[in-house]
Motif scaffolding. Structure first.
Motif, PDB file in Angstrom:
ATOM      1  N   THR A 119       0.835  -1.204   0.000  1.00 41.56           N
ATOM      2  CA  THR A 119       0.000   0.000   0.000  1.00 41.56           C
ATOM      3  C   THR A 119       0.869   1.253   0.000  1.00 41.56           C
ATOM      4  O   THR A 119       0.641   2.181  -0.769  1.00 41.56           O
ATOM      5  CB  THR A 119      -0.917   0.010   1.238  1.00 41.56           C
ATOM      6  OG1 THR A 119      -1.583  -1.243   1.326  1.00 41.56           O
ATOM      7  CG2 THR A 119      -1.943   1.118   1.147  1.00 41.56           C
ATOM      8  N   PHE A 120       1.874   1.246   0.853  1.00 41.57           N
ATOM      9  CA  PHE A 120       2.737   2.420   0.950  1.00 41.57           C
ATOM     10  C   PHE A 120       3.425   2.727  -0.374  1.00 41.57           C
ATOM     11  O   PHE A 120       3.395   3.844  -0.868  1.00 41.57           O
ATOM     12  CB  PHE A 120       3.782   2.205   2.060  1.00 41.57           C
ATOM     13  CG  PHE A 120       4.799   3.307   2.103  1.00 41.57           C
ATOM     14  CD1 PHE A 120       4.488   4.526   2.699  1.00 41.57           C
ATOM     15  CD2 PHE A 120       6.058   3.137   1.534  1.00 41.57           C
ATOM     16  CE1 PHE A 120       5.417   5.555   2.726  1.00 41.57           C
ATOM     17  CE2 PHE A 120       6.993   4.170   1.559  1.00 41.57           C
ATOM     18  CZ  PHE A 120       6.659   5.376   2.159  1.00 41.57           C
ATOM     19  N   THR A 158       2.743   1.668  -3.484  1.00 44.53           N
ATOM     20  CA  THR A 158       1.865   2.039  -4.601  1.00 44.53           C
ATOM     21  C   THR A 158       1.356   3.471  -4.429  1.00 44.53           C
ATOM     22  O   THR A 158       1.300   4.237  -5.391  1.00 44.53           O
ATOM     23  CB  THR A 158       0.643   1.100  -4.714  1.00 44.53           C
ATOM     24  OG1 THR A 158       0.048   0.954  -3.439  1.00 44.53           O
ATOM     25  CG2 THR A 158       1.020  -0.259  -5.245  1.00 44.53           C
ATOM     26  N   LEU A 159       1.028   3.846  -3.186  1.00 47.36           N
ATOM     27  CA  LEU A 159       0.536   5.204  -2.949  1.00 47.36           C
ATOM     28  C   LEU A 159       1.627   6.227  -3.263  1.00 47.36           C
ATOM     29  O   LEU A 159       1.397   7.210  -3.965  1.00 47.36           O
ATOM     30  CB  LEU A 159       0.072   5.349  -1.496  1.00 47.36           C
ATOM     31  CG  LEU A 159      -0.476   6.718  -1.096  1.00 47.36           C
ATOM     32  CD1 LEU A 159      -1.701   7.063  -1.929  1.00 47.36           C
ATOM     33  CD2 LEU A 159      -0.839   6.756   0.385  1.00 47.36           C
ATOM     34  N   TYR A 162       0.627   8.646  -6.403  1.00 46.04           N
ATOM     35  CA  TYR A 162       0.115   9.983  -6.097  1.00 46.04           C
ATOM     36  C   TYR A 162       0.734  11.058  -6.996  1.00 46.04           C
ATOM     37  O   TYR A 162       0.009  11.839  -7.610  1.00 46.04           O
ATOM     38  CB  TYR A 162       0.320  10.303  -4.615  1.00 46.04           C
ATOM     39  CG  TYR A 162      -0.557  11.432  -4.130  1.00 46.04           C
ATOM     40  CD1 TYR A 162      -1.891  11.213  -3.839  1.00 46.04           C
ATOM     41  CD2 TYR A 162      -0.052  12.720  -4.000  1.00 46.04           C
ATOM     42  CE1 TYR A 162      -2.706  12.248  -3.414  1.00 46.04           C
ATOM     43  CE2 TYR A 162      -0.862  13.766  -3.580  1.00 46.04           C
ATOM     44  CZ  TYR A 162      -2.185  13.533  -3.286  1.00 46.04           C
ATOM     45  OH  TYR A 162      -2.993  14.551  -2.874  1.00 46.04           O
ATOM     46  N   MET A 189      -4.396   1.570  -7.423  1.00 41.42           N
ATOM     47  CA  MET A 189      -4.187   2.772  -6.633  1.00 41.42           C
ATOM     48  C   MET A 189      -4.351   4.005  -7.510  1.00 41.42           C
ATOM     49  O   MET A 189      -4.951   4.998  -7.106  1.00 41.42           O
ATOM     50  CB  MET A 189      -2.780   2.741  -6.024  1.00 41.42           C
ATOM     51  CG  MET A 189      -2.481   3.878  -5.082  1.00 41.42           C
ATOM     52  SD  MET A 189      -3.539   3.877  -3.624  1.00 41.42           S
ATOM     53  CE  MET A 189      -2.513   2.988  -2.464  1.00 41.42           C
ATOM     54  N   ILE A 233      -7.572   8.892  -1.520  1.00 44.65           N
ATOM     55  CA  ILE A 233      -6.387   8.243  -0.943  1.00 44.65           C
ATOM     56  C   ILE A 233      -6.823   7.062  -0.081  1.00 44.65           C
ATOM     57  O   ILE A 233      -6.299   5.951  -0.186  1.00 44.65           O
ATOM     58  CB  ILE A 233      -5.562   9.236  -0.084  1.00 44.65           C
ATOM     59  CG1 ILE A 233      -4.951  10.323  -0.961  1.00 44.65           C
ATOM     60  CG2 ILE A 233      -4.479   8.506   0.700  1.00 44.65           C
ATOM     61  CD1 ILE A 233      -4.192  11.379  -0.188  1.00 44.65           C
ATOM     62  N   LEU A 234      -7.842   7.325   0.757  1.00 41.32           N
ATOM     63  CA  LEU A 234      -8.348   6.262   1.619  1.00 41.32           C
ATOM     64  C   LEU A 234      -8.921   5.111   0.797  1.00 41.32           C
ATOM     65  O   LEU A 234      -8.652   3.939   1.059  1.00 41.32           O
ATOM     66  CB  LEU A 234      -9.420   6.812   2.554  1.00 41.32           C
ATOM     67  CG  LEU A 234      -8.903   7.670   3.714  1.00 41.32           C
ATOM     68  CD1 LEU A 234     -10.052   8.355   4.433  1.00 41.32           C
ATOM     69  CD2 LEU A 234      -8.121   6.812   4.687  1.00 41.32           C
ATOM     70  N   SER A 294      -6.132   3.208  -0.971  1.00 44.23           N
ATOM     71  CA  SER A 294      -5.307   2.470  -0.013  1.00 44.23           C
ATOM     72  C   SER A 294      -6.047   1.250   0.520  1.00 44.23           C
ATOM     73  O   SER A 294      -5.472   0.166   0.625  1.00 44.23           O
ATOM     74  CB  SER A 294      -4.917   3.374   1.156  1.00 44.23           C
ATOM     75  OG  SER A 294      -4.207   4.486   0.681  1.00 44.23           O
ATOM     76  N   VAL A 304      -6.208  -1.475  -2.197  1.00 43.38           N
ATOM     77  CA  VAL A 304      -4.936  -2.170  -2.380  1.00 43.38           C
ATOM     78  C   VAL A 304      -4.591  -2.990  -1.135  1.00 43.38           C
ATOM     79  O   VAL A 304      -4.137  -4.131  -1.231  1.00 43.38           O
ATOM     80  CB  VAL A 304      -3.808  -1.155  -2.703  1.00 43.38           C
ATOM     81  CG1 VAL A 304      -2.450  -1.815  -2.649  1.00 43.38           C
ATOM     82  CG2 VAL A 304      -4.054  -0.538  -4.069  1.00 43.38           C
ATOM     83  N   PHE A 305      -4.846  -2.401   0.030  1.00 47.63           N
ATOM     84  CA  PHE A 305      -4.511  -3.113   1.258  1.00 47.63           C
ATOM     85  C   PHE A 305      -5.295  -4.427   1.361  1.00 47.63           C
ATOM     86  O   PHE A 305      -4.719  -5.488   1.617  1.00 47.63           O
ATOM     87  CB  PHE A 305      -4.820  -2.222   2.473  1.00 47.63           C
ATOM     88  CG  PHE A 305      -4.456  -2.857   3.778  1.00 47.63           C
ATOM     89  CD1 PHE A 305      -3.171  -2.760   4.271  1.00 47.63           C
ATOM     90  CD2 PHE A 305      -5.398  -3.575   4.504  1.00 47.63           C
ATOM     91  CE1 PHE A 305      -2.819  -3.367   5.468  1.00 47.63           C
ATOM     92  CE2 PHE A 305      -5.066  -4.186   5.695  1.00 47.63           C
ATOM     93  CZ  PHE A 305      -3.765  -4.089   6.184  1.00 47.63           C
TER      94      PHE A 305
END
Lengths: 344, 269, 260
Positions: free
Chosen positions: C68-69, C71-72, C76, C141, C183-184, C187, C190-191
């Motif tokens: 998640t981290f 890909t974000l 972004y 994402m 974003i939420l 995330s 993906v999470f």
């Protein structure tokens, strides 16, 4: 095209706890332009929805030319409509928009073409130039014309217009009002026009109903309603007016009197009561606003703010700060008697 | 002044380039090796179309392809249709919106593996024969939800006045649906169809739990070959063809839907 | 209920009732059963007290967080670039290229990483696994971020700049709050997907590829323990459902804050 007489009998409609219409009865003569005027939320759009057939009344009946249509679905009523947002079909050309009603009726291609042509002529849209365009390629005024043409193409028995001009600029609005009046006369279609704008209503209407809280406060010709409003609400909503407590004119304190701005007279000398004048008050000019042929004077008096509309030639002797007398003439006097329940 | 070559823009463009390399390098290598003469993927020894020729003769792959395409096609049609109808019912009765959402959304949220095992047990209990139908049902149970959410999102943007006008002009419920609602929903219907198709076509987890002996889809074949052995040039050839097909869909989808999304949104503000 | 409405949603609802809700009820039933003991919470207790499952869960959590981290962090700026920076002429091309991998078979994309392993001299394991996950989930994402970023009025960024806000300030005070719901959403998507994913780990992780999704697979296919397998599936489902509900609340709160 021939319009029908539209009659509503004792229509009531509630939405949950909100009363949208309360025992409304109304008769619209064949071929006339009838305007329903009222503030937003007064129930005027619900009324239109009931005539169109989108809204089922809880009580009451709707008649077209004496025939009960209350339970007829909208698609069988043959009613033309124009909404505030116009609701042109965005995926269809001007031609297809106007032809829509004829297509679902299964009319032959040749007839459709002729009718679309004729109705575009009526609303003064050039067939060659505009028939193939998409709605988003048109100006606001042209879109109005297409919406109107689409409603007229099916030769409706009734034309319903729901605040069609409220999004239009003032200059365009004046032009379209004129056009609308001409088209309505030429098409001779019974028209119900709903608006919150009194100037539109005044300009268009053969007959007028002022609506508030789901009831018709007053129905009549525009001049009647302007000169003899039955309530303070109607008087204020249909034109501007000065309202004073009844004692100014020597009436009981529980009533009120009203004088239209153009009937409100001013004087530098203390006037005599009688002789056409029923009362007066002292005041001071606080503002002078130029309005073309007229000048609007705002005054502070012992009975609150007052406005007077004078012809330019008469206004020149009054200046801001001047002490004047405000006269209440007998000829322009409108009396509101207290009706109970807090309303005049 | 040259706006495009300012230092900050240079950083931007190199970043975007790096992301593109990240995304496309593996695919490029895969495509390259599908033309490699040697069976081993350490060096490129020479150009050949041999692996493609073998692919066309491989009946197992052709059968898997046929299964994947037929399931994806039927699932996309059925789920888009049912999703459309469900989304349309909310237009007729807005008060249903929340209730229907509560029912329709969970399949998207629940982990696929959990859905897959529950279906496997369900099919076992009712004594279903694992194969085309069970796999199809598994894919569609997810796809309906996806179609519903996609179409519902767009159905909101159609003004109710359009329907009213059409009705006043004489259109009955079916004519309104066919002449107004369907044409205006085309982007959402296209998106729903394409996404549900590709989801079904490339689904592995659901398929693995709901398939029966002898019934294979392409992802199952890829899995079996890729996990057991190592990467093979024949598989690379298959992958290359599938990637090309995906790119065609992608370009079509982006043109029709994504760019519209980007263009239409800021204007409304 | 208005007549005729029912006919529209009934087919979809019936389909899901039979092929989603009913199977889930069966799963729930099995998860609460131990043969010859009847109804019990034993399966759940077993999982939550087993070092093995807790470790696998922790490991899968780590993978999901990292995926998640990364890909974000990657997507972004890309979303920002596409919406606000890209020259109009290349914009459609960039969008197409960035989104295209979404359409390529999930398994094939993981497989393409596997092909890379040999020429690049990498080896199967944790790093390759995370790399493959980031590679595979990137489009999931990017899409919500792009949609969210598109609805940010450019005039807002401009006015922030006019008022003298610096780049970092605009990012933290304007852009991130305005795009927080996407974003939420991205995330969470993906999470959740990466937490239970087991195809990519199995393909690229080698001996380090055992994740919680794989554990479910093993419970059913290797150990034939449908009772514990069901319990583990229910735990994962409830976790996902909870996450989604929390997200939708959060999104509503954010939207409310923005509209005020």
């Amino acid at each position: 095209m021939k319009g029908v007489e539209v009659r509503l009998e004792n229509i009531s409609k509630r939405y949950g706890n909100t009363v949208a219409l309360k025992d409304v009865s109304l008769s619209v003569p064949r071929g006339s332009l009838f305007t329903v005027l009222g503030p937003s939320g007064c129930g005027k759009s619900t009324l239109l929805g009931i005539v169109a057939g989108f809204v089922e009344p809880d009580k009451g009946r709707v008649f077209f030319e004496g025939v009960d249509v209350t339970s007829l679905p909208p698609q069988k009523r043959n009613v033309g409509m124009v909404f505030q947002d116009l609701a042109l079909f965005p995926h269809m050309s001007v031609f297809e928009n106007i032809a829509f009603g004829l297509r679902v009726r299964g009319e032959p291609e040749q007839t459709i073409r002729e009718k679309v042509k004729r109705v575009m002529e009526l609303v003064r849209l050039d067939f060659q130039e505009y028939a193939g365009r998409m709605p988003h390629q048109l100006s606001g005024g042209q879109q109005q014309r297409v919406a109107l043409a689409r409603a007229l193409a099916i030769e409706p028995r009734v034309l319903l217009l729901d605040e069609p001009l409220s999004h239009v600029d003032y200059s365009v609005k004046v032009l379209l009002l004129e056009e609308l009046k001409r088209i309505q006369r030429e098409a001779k279609v019974t028209t119900l026009y709903v608006t919150h704008d009194q100037s539109e209503a005044m300009y268009l209407a053969d007959y007028l109903a002022v609506m508030n809280y789901g009831t018709l406060e007053q129905v009549g010709r525009p001049e009647e309603i302007y000169d003899r409003p039955v309530s303070e609400f109607v008087a204020r909503f249909f034109g501007d007016i000065n309202i004073f407590p009844g004692e100014v004119a020597g009436l009981e304190a529980s009533s009120k009197i009203g004088v239209r701005l153009e009937r409100t007279m001013l004087s530098k000398k203390e006037p005599h009561v009688g002789n056409g004048v029923v009362g007066y008050m002292r005041g001071r000019v606080v503002e002078k606003i130029f309005q073309g042929p007229h000048v609007l004077l705002k005054l502070e008096t012992d009975y609150g703010s007052v406005k007077a509309l004078l012809p330019r030639s008469e206004s020149s002797i009054y200046n801001v700060g001047d002490r004047v007398f405000v006269l209440v003439p007998r000829s322009g006097l409108i009396v509101f008697r207290y009706r109970g329940s807090g309303r005049y | 002044m040259c706006r495009r070559c300012s230092p900050s823009n240079l950083i931007w463009h190199s970043y975007i380039l790096a992301v593109l390399v990240f995304l496309y390098a593996p695919i490029a290598v895969l495509i390259l090796f599908s033309f490699n003469e040697s069976k081993y993927m350490t060096h490129f020894t020479g150009f050949t179309l041999e692996w493609y020729a073998r692919l066309v003769e491989n009946l197992r792959i052709l059968k898997a392809l046929e299964n994947s395409v037929s399931i994806a096609l039927v699932s996309a049609v059925v789920s888009t249709l049912l999703g459309l109808l469900a989304a349309y019912s909310i237009r007729k009765a807005p008060y249903l919106s929340l209730k229907l959402d509560t029912l329709m959304v969970p399949p998207i949220v629940i982990p696929e593996v959990a859905e897959a095992v529950s279906l496997m047990m369900f099919f076992y209990m009712v004594g279903a024969e694992y194969g085309w139908l069970t796999v199809f049902i598994g894919h569609t149970a997810f796809n309906i939800s996806y179609a519903y959410v996609t179409i519902k999102g767009q159905i909101h943007s159609i003004s109710p006045n359009l329907e009213k006008i059409a009705q006043s002009l004489g259109a009955g419920p079916f004519a309104v649906f066919r002449r107004i609602i369907i044409p205006l929903l085309t982007p959402a219907l296209t998106a729903s169809f394409l996404v549900t198709f590709i989801t079904s076509f490339s689904d592995f987890v659901k398929t693995v739990f709901t398939t029966g002996p002898g019934f294979e889809t392409l992802p199952l074949y890829v899995w079996r070959v890729a996990v057991r052995g190592r990467a093979t040039p024949e598989l690379n050839a298959l992958a290359t063809l599938m990637i090309l097909a995906s790119l065609v869909i992608s370009i079509y989808y982006t043109r029709k839907i994504i760019t519209r999304l980007g263009e239409s949104l800021p204007k409304q503000v | 209920m208005k007549k005729g409405v029912r006919a529209y949603f009934v087919p979809a609802v019936v389909f899901l009732a039979v092929f989603f809700y009913l199977p889930f009820a069966i799963l729930l039933l099995y998860s609460l059963t131990v043969p010859e003991e009847g109804f019990t919470l034993a399966n759940y207790i077993d999982i939550f007290t087993s070092r093995f499952y807790l470790q696998v869960m922790g490991y899968s959590l780590l993978i999901a967080v990292l995926t998640t981290f990364f890909t974000l962090a990657m997507a972004y700026p890309v979303a920002y670039y596409i919406v606000f920076k890209a020259p109009q002429s290349v914009k459609p091309v960039i969008i197409t290229l960035m989104i295209a991998p979404f359409w390529i078979d999930f398994l094939l994309r993981a497989y393409s990483i596997k092909v890379l392993i040999e020429p690049l001299g990498m080896r199967e394991g944790f790093a390759t696994l995370v790399y493959g996950m980031v590679y595979d989930f990137f489009p999931f994402m990017l899409l919500p971020l792009y949609a969210g970023m598109s609805s940010v009025p450019p005039s807002l960024l401009l006015s922030a700049r006019v008022h003298g806000a610096g780049g970092l300030h605009i990012l933290s005070r304007v852009l991130i709050p305005l795009t927080s719901s996407s974003i939420l959403a991205g995330s969470l998507l993906v999470f959740l997907m990466s937490f239970t994913e087991f195809v990519i780990p199995a393909l690229l992780g080698g001996v380090e590829g055992y994740t919680i999704g794989y554990a479910v697979y093993d419970l059913f296919f290797k150990y034939r323990d449908i009772y514990r397998g069901s319990a583990l599936s229910i735990i994962l489902s409830l976790g996902a459902l909870l996450g989604a509900i929390m997200l939708s609340r959060r999104v509503k709160v954010v939207q409310k804050m923005l509209s005020e």
